[in-house]
Design a protein around this motif. Structure first.
Motif, PDB file in Angstrom:
ATOM      1  N   LYS A   1       0.835  -1.203   0.000  1.00 24.81           N
ATOM      2  CA  LYS A   1       0.000   0.000   0.000  1.00 24.81           C
ATOM      3  C   LYS A   1       0.872   1.256   0.000  1.00 24.81           C
ATOM      4  O   LYS A   1       0.542   2.243  -0.627  1.00 24.81           O
ATOM      5  CB  LYS A   1      -0.895  -0.020   1.246  1.00 24.81           C
ATOM      6  CG  LYS A   1      -1.921   1.102   1.318  1.00 24.81           C
ATOM      7  CD  LYS A   1      -2.726   1.035   2.589  1.00 24.81           C
ATOM      8  CE  LYS A   1      -1.907   1.581   3.747  1.00 24.81           C
ATOM      9  NZ  LYS A   1      -2.676   1.661   5.009  1.00 24.81           N
TER      10      LYS A   1
ATOM     11  N   GLU B   1      -2.217  -1.026  -5.116  1.00 28.70           N
ATOM     12  CA  GLU B   1      -2.393  -0.189  -3.918  1.00 28.70           C
ATOM     13  C   GLU B   1      -3.828  -0.293  -3.398  1.00 28.70           C
ATOM     14  O   GLU B   1      -4.053  -0.475  -2.202  1.00 28.70           O
ATOM     15  CB  GLU B   1      -2.063   1.266  -4.251  1.00 28.70           C
ATOM     16  CG  GLU B   1      -2.123   2.180  -3.033  1.00 28.70           C
ATOM     17  CD  GLU B   1      -2.240   3.656  -3.418  1.00 28.70           C
ATOM     18  OE1 GLU B   1      -2.846   3.990  -4.456  1.00 28.70           O
ATOM     19  OE2 GLU B   1      -1.718   4.488  -2.673  1.00 28.70           O
ATOM     20  N   ALA B   2      -4.786  -0.189  -4.316  1.00 26.35           N
ATOM     21  CA  ALA B   2      -6.201  -0.225  -3.912  1.00 26.35           C
ATOM     22  C   ALA B   2      -6.552  -1.572  -3.298  1.00 26.35           C
ATOM     23  O   ALA B   2      -7.223  -1.640  -2.255  1.00 26.35           O
ATOM     24  CB  ALA B   2      -7.088   0.051  -5.129  1.00 26.35           C
ATOM     25  N   MET B   3      -6.057  -2.633  -3.928  1.00 29.29           N
ATOM     26  CA  MET B   3      -6.364  -3.981  -3.422  1.00 29.29           C
ATOM     27  C   MET B   3      -5.701  -4.219  -2.072  1.00 29.29           C
ATOM     28  O   MET B   3      -6.238  -4.924  -1.220  1.00 29.29           O
ATOM     29  CB  MET B   3      -5.896  -5.036  -4.430  1.00 29.29           C
ATOM     30  CG  MET B   3      -6.687  -5.046  -5.732  1.00 29.29           C
ATOM     31  SD  MET B   3      -8.469  -5.343  -5.468  1.00 29.29           S
ATOM     32  CE  MET B   3      -9.114  -3.710  -5.730  1.00 29.29           C
TER      33      MET B   3
ATOM     34  N   LYS C   1      -5.241  -2.010   0.213  1.00 30.06           N
ATOM     35  CA  LYS C   1      -6.083  -1.348   1.229  1.00 30.06           C
ATOM     36  C   LYS C   1      -7.266  -2.239   1.576  1.00 30.06           C
ATOM     37  O   LYS C   1      -7.627  -2.388   2.745  1.00 30.06           O
ATOM     38  CB  LYS C   1      -6.592  -0.011   0.702  1.00 30.06           C
ATOM     39  CG  LYS C   1      -5.534   1.074   0.618  1.00 30.06           C
ATOM     40  CD  LYS C   1      -6.145   2.374   0.081  1.00 30.06           C
ATOM     41  CE  LYS C   1      -5.083   3.424  -0.143  1.00 30.06           C
ATOM     42  NZ  LYS C   1      -5.607   4.651  -0.788  1.00 30.06           N
ATOM     43  N   GLU C   2      -7.835  -2.847   0.560  1.00 29.22           N
ATOM     44  CA  GLU C   2      -8.989  -3.731   0.789  1.00 29.22           C
ATOM     45  C   GLU C   2      -8.602  -4.920   1.633  1.00 29.22           C
ATOM     46  O   GLU C   2      -9.317  -5.279   2.573  1.00 29.22           O
ATOM     47  CB  GLU C   2      -9.566  -4.225  -0.539  1.00 29.22           C
ATOM     48  CG  GLU C   2     -10.453  -3.205  -1.207  1.00 29.22           C
ATOM     49  CD  GLU C   2     -11.428  -3.854  -2.166  1.00 29.22           C
ATOM     50  OE1 GLU C   2     -11.501  -3.377  -3.306  1.00 29.22           O
ATOM     51  OE2 GLU C   2     -12.105  -4.816  -1.780  1.00 29.22           O
TER      52      GLU C   2
END
Lengths: 107, 607
Positions: free
Chosen positions: A55, A67-69, A71-72
């Motif tokens: 991240k 990066e988005a994944m 965070k998830e």
């Protein structure tokens, strides 16, 4: 996966970091194996540490989806949601392989 | 509001005392009045008796004339003689009675009259005339005509001699009687006047003040009831508002979490959703903290923890936490000292930080362009720390400023809708400031121009407190373009176990001309730090061998003059405070843009 392809097309690394992108993708694929191992062992703490790192540095290298994944997965790890994490991990795997292919081929 | 029980008790006591005094006074006056009245009535009786007695004598004298008429009318001398002697005998008895009365009655009030009567020998003279009449009546030698002439002669003599005296005396008695009646009348009026004066005195002394107290209390009660009703209404409005403030972010959180379950969401939509959820969760947390704080303040359950604290650390921490916001809005943000400040002050660190953070945070929130300046001074005479927070923001109207510090009333509902917030921050800050021995007020404000808040707190310094000779570090966040930053000649050490980060930061900072060294672990970092004199260190916290905190300690032992910034993915306020307390001069959060990294490094190298 079509959506992932579309996203990949739009991703660009920051200036000066292009030369590191292929190595970046390779390192992440290796770490993804570690991530899947942690998930299978239900070691979500270690899994969270891995994605926490991702991240922090993915976006400048043009790995925005990663990066988005990350965070998830961090959020899902706190919720102990192993199933969802596995689903996302599969997507990340596809994504990283595709990224590496594109970068290697100079596309 | 406190009802003055002492006042009520004192007033009751006054009423009882004045009532008793009034009653006694009225009784005394009434008794005196009755006594005088009685005296005067008695005098009237005496007047009447005197008058009657004296008039009787006058009648007797006149009756002597009547005798002469009997002489003329009665043909028989024998019968005449008999009638005359009989009449004379009756008159004589009356005269004797009058004489006896004169001798026995010695009323002091009419001594003069008595003396006149006695001196003029009225009774004796009357008796004398009657004896003459008697001797004439008994005489066998006188004719009827001669008797008549002699009797008339006696009557005239008695009338001229005694009659006038008795008329005078009667006149005097009458005058006296009239005078006493007038006295009685005057006394009555005096009595009425005295009672009136007494009533007025009691009224002024007791009732007027009592009524004004009652009116004043009534006003206070009315005012209190209005305030209570207003407060109750405000609380109702507040609860409605708080409910809305809680529901709004919860709606966002719940809504976007549901949305995030959708696999088909685009990347930017997911990012946006996650960001919104995070922001709203933080907002909810700060709201809950504010509600808890105001609840404690309202129930006087705030506990203060006073201790010696380093003043500069408060300002550094606040600046560090809020400068990002200032930079985002491109506002000039600075902390300056007006004069030398004490190195330490004795206060509650947490609460002071809370107040300053709230004030500065508000200033930044309500300022869209211009500046936010925090200026501090120490007033040695009163041992007071004064902090001015000045902004060039939207300003406050006079009406808003009246309600600004009230916990359950908002300055402006429209403003809150636009800028957000519960309106509790200033109420909490003011209460806390007062708990720290000071206060919080608006120094000046102008709509559209900006506002200056002034915070004062008791510094609690002692004679041994060190006043810093040189001013504390001033922090400014001037608007600088990161592309113009020149760090040529500066040596910077970047410590991060992830080479991706090292490469990234190296790429960012290289463009400034700085000489970059990389370390991939804590131990490596400490070794390089000991071998080379760097101008600045960027230190990751989570590292496998020794973490950032441990590395920091080792570095500082070697040389504590070099600024070391924490570089971490943790952005929470608690983490910032923790790094500050550990000794890091700054805290940069990953992921970080080139601009933020360059400007962050630039500002710390500028100091």
């Amino acid at each position: 996966m079509k959506i992932i392809d579309e996203l990949i097309e739009k991703e660009k690394p920051n200036k000066g970091l292009e030369i590191f992108c292929e190595e970046f993708a390779k390192d992440r694929i290796e770490e993804l194996s570690e991530l899947l191992l942690c998930v299978n062992n239900a070691d979500l703490t270690s899994a969270a540490k891995i994605v926490h790192k991702w991240k922090g540095f993915s976006a400048p290298y043009g790995f925005n989806y990663l990066e988005a994944m990350s965070k998830e997965i961090e959020v899902l790890a706190k919720q102990n949601n192993l199933d969802e994490i596995k689903v996302i991990a599969e997507k990340i795997e596809y994504y990283l392989n595709e990224k590496r292919r594109i970068i290697s081929n100079g596309i | 509001m406190a009802f003055n029980n002492n006042l009520i008790f004192e007033t009751k006591k006054k009423l009882k005392t004045s009532g008793a005094i009034s009653l006694i006074f009225i009784m005394l006056i009434s008794s005196f009045y009755l006594y005088l009245n009685n005296q005067l009535v008695n005098d009237q009786k005496i007047f009447a008796e005197y008058s009657l007695k004296v008039k009787t004598q006058i009648f007797l004298i006149n009756d002597i004339l009547i005798l002469s008429e009997k002489v003329e009318s009665e043909p028989s001398r024998v019968v005449l003689k008999k009638e005359l002697l009989k009449e004379i005998f009756i008159y004589k008895n009356e005269v004797e009675k009058f004489q006896q009365w004169l001798l026995s009655e010695k009323n002091q009030n009419y001594e003069k009259l008595y003396l006149i009567l006695r001196d003029k020998k009225v009774a004796q003279k009357t008796e004398k005339y009657l004896n003459l009449a008697k001797s004439i009546a008994r005489s066998d030698k006188l004719s009827k005509q001669e008797i008549n002439v002699n009797i008339r002669s006696i009557a005239k003599a008695a009338s001229s001699g005694l009659g006038e005296i008795l008329e005078d005396v009667t006149f005097n008695i009458e005058n006296k009687r009239i005078e006493s009646l007038k006295e009685l009348e005057i006394l009555s009026w005096i009595n009425v006047l005295v009672i009136l004066i007494l009533f007025i005195v009691v009224w002024i002394y007791i009732y007027k003040s009592l009524f004004s107290i009652i009116l004043s209390q009534d006003e206070k009660i009315t005012d209190f009831v209005v305030k209570v009703e207003s407060a109750s209404k405000s609380k109702t409005n507040f609860l409605a508002n708080i409910s809305h403030e809680i529901r709004t972010p919860m709606t966002v959180i719940i809504g976007y979490i549901d949305l995030l379950k959708n696999d088909d969401l685009k990347r930017h939509e997911k990012e946006e959703a996650i960001s919104l959820v995070s922001d709203n969760a933080h907002h909810l947390l700060s709201l809950i903290n504010e509600i808890l704080d105001i609840s404690k303040i309202e129930s006087n359950k705030v506990h203060y923890n006073f201790k010696d604290i380093e003043l500069s650390e408060i300002f550094t921490s606040t600046y560090g936490l809020l400068k990002v916001k200032a930079e985002e809005k491109k506002i000039d943000f600075s902390f300056k000292n007006i004069n030398h400040l004490p190195e330490h002050i004795y206060t509650d660190e947490k609460r002071l930080k809370q107040i300053i953070f709230n004030l500065v945070g508000n200033a930044l929130k309500f300022t869209d362009e211009g500046f936010v300046k925090v200026e501090s001074e120490y007033k040695e005479a009163s041992d007071t720390l004064v902090v001015y927070v000045k902004d060039s923001g939207i300003g406050i109207t006079a009406e808003q400023s009246k309600r600004l510090f009230r916990p359950f009333e908002q300055g402006n509902e429209k403003v809150n809708r636009v800028y957000g917030g519960t309106g509790l921050g200033l109420a909490i800050s003011q209460s806390l400031a007062r708990g720290l021995g000071g206060d919080l007020k608006i120094l000046q404000t102008q709509v559209g121009k900006g506002t200056t808040f002034v915070l004062t707190i008791d510094a609690g310094t002692s004679e041994t407190t060190r006043i810093i000779d040189t001013p504390c570090e001033n922090y400014t966040s001037e608007v600088v373009d990161h592309n113009d930053v020149d760090l040529t000649g500066k040596k910077i050490l970047i410590v991060d176990d992830a080479k991706e980060n090292s490469r990234l930061f190296n790429a960012y900072l290289s463009s400034t001309g700085a000489a970059i060294s990389l370390a991939h672990g804590g131990k490596d970092a400490v070794k390089q730090y000991q071998d080379t004199t760097f101008d600045l260190v960027l230190l990751d916290l989570q590292m496998p061998d020794i973490d950032g905190y441990q590395a920091l300690v080792l570095m500082k032992k070697h040389n504590n003059k070099i600024p070391i910034l924490a570089l971490t993915a943790h952005a929470m306020d608690e983490e910032r405070i923790k790094t500050k307390e550990a000794g890091f001069v700054g805290h940069l959060t990953k992921p970080i843009t080139a601009e933020d990294l360059i400007l962050g490094v630039f500002h710390h190298l500028k100091k």
